[in-house]
Enzyme design. Structure first.
Site, PDB file in Angstrom:
ATOM      1  CB  CYS A  54      -0.942  -0.134   1.065  1.00 32.75           C
ATOM      2  SG  CYS A  54      -1.867   1.454   1.520  1.00 32.75           S
ATOM      3  N   GLY A  55       0.870   1.879  -0.993  1.00 39.83           N
ATOM      4  CA  GLY A  55       1.719   3.372  -1.124  1.00 39.83           C
ATOM      5  C   GLY A  55       1.392   4.035  -0.261  1.00 39.83           C
ATOM      6  CG  HIS A 158      -3.572  -0.649  -9.160  1.00 38.68           C
ATOM      7  ND1 HIS A 158      -4.186  -0.061  -8.086  1.00 38.68           N
ATOM      8  CD2 HIS A 158      -2.517  -1.144  -8.347  1.00 38.68           C
ATOM      9  CE1 HIS A 158      -3.547   0.049  -7.043  1.00 38.68           C
ATOM     10  NE2 HIS A 158      -2.346  -0.713  -7.223  1.00 38.68           N
ATOM     11  CD  GLU A 207      -7.508   1.155  -1.283  1.00 39.06           C
ATOM     12  OE1 GLU A 207      -7.044   0.365  -0.614  1.00 39.06           O
ATOM     13  OE2 GLU A 207      -7.264   2.683  -1.210  1.00 39.06           O
ATOM     14  CB  CYS A 216      -5.851   4.478  -3.651  1.00 34.97           C
ATOM     15  SG  CYS A 216      -5.225   2.967  -3.982  1.00 34.97           S
ATOM     16  N   GLY A 219      -3.029   3.182  -6.136  1.00 33.94           N
ATOM     17  CA  GLY A 219      -3.791   3.663  -7.396  1.00 33.94           C
ATOM     18  C   GLY A 219      -3.533   4.868  -8.351  1.00 33.94           C
TER      19      GLY A 219
END
Length: 272
Positions: A54-55, A158, A207, A216, A219
């Site tokens: 998760c960025g 994604h 998500e 996100c 994303g």
């Protein structure tokens, strides 16, 4: 160091904003045996399912590690299910995450349905000739080709769609259908991108395991990569999400993608 057992029911209770602390992802910091990493970074969605990375969470993690004096290193390298991430605290308070080199699918359908022929289907007329205005079918979901669907893997999956205006985007309906579609055996995140100009986009994200979220990071990166691949975006792009702005930089094929944005401590608590 504490021992935490990732129980899905417990995570769901904590994630509920009515009865728990409320969150989209639960982040865990653990010790690592990898000599190339400083910590293990684990991510659980609100439904209790563990995901690869998760960025945005990684930016929060970098601030947490420094605030709690768990390390003085900068940058910090963390080990995830998707590989290693490098987190750098900038002098202006922002955090930059190197998410590595993305994988771009050469077609918008990464997986055929069981027993299907090939990857994805282009709807044809009854005579077998291509329809005047073809649509792309993913199981029961038909997509307008103007969406330019693009599948991007940044350690997590994604599916990016380009639309004219994200205000009316069918995030809850189409996002849910695509996220849970059999073409994506591990489910997928779904991005709805509106291109304002070559260096500015607006974005909403559905998500997997969480539904639509305020932001996100991975994303945002996926959307920029998709736009760059379609030759619609520049190297450095501002991404407007409901929860705020992010900066994404990607030079192109075989190059890592960088995500930059703020990380702010909201509150702290303890669990008995």
């Amino acid at each position: 160091q504490q021992k935490f057992i990732a129980d899905a029911t417990l995570i769901q209770q904590w994630a509920d904003r009515h009865t728990g602390i409320g969150f989209d992802q639960l982040l865990l910091v653990e010790t690592t045996k990898n000599p190339q990493a400083d910590f293990v970074y684990r991510i659980f969605n609100a439904d209790g399912g563990e995901v690869e990375q998760c960025g945005n969470g990684a930016r929060c993690l970098a601030k947490f590690l420094h605030d709690e004096k768990l390390t003085e290193k900068n940058p910090i390298v963390v080990e995830t299910l998707a590989g290693l991430l490098e987190l750098k605290l900038e002098n202006d308070g922002n955090v930059t995450v190197n998410l590595g080199v993305p994988v771009i699918c050469s077609h918008p359908f990464p997986h055929p349905l069981p027993g299907g022929e090939g990857i994805g289907n282009s709807r044809r007329s009854a005579q077998g000739a291509p329809a005047t205005e073809p649509t792309f079918d993913i199981g029961s979901v038909a997509l307008d080709p103007t969406y330019n669907p693009t599948y991007i893997d940044i350690g997590n999956p994604h599916y990016v769609l380009i639309i004219d205006n994200i205000t009316n985007a069918p995030v809850q309906t189409l996002g849910s259908e695509l996220s849970n579609n059999p073409y994506f055996p591990n489910r997928t995140n779904v991005e709805f991108m509106q291109i304002v100009n070559s260096h500015h986009i607006r974005l909403r994200v559905y998500e997997r395991g969480a539904g639509e979220t305020q932001a996100c990071g991975s994303g945002a990166c996926a959307a920029v990569i998709a736009g760059r691949t379609l030759k619609k975006l520049d190297e450095n792009v501002t991404v407007d999400l409901p929860g705020g702005k992010l900066q994404v930089s990607w030079q192109g094929e075989n190059k890592p993608v960088f995500l930059t944005g703020p990380a702010i401590t909201v509150y702290k608590g303890t669990i008995p």
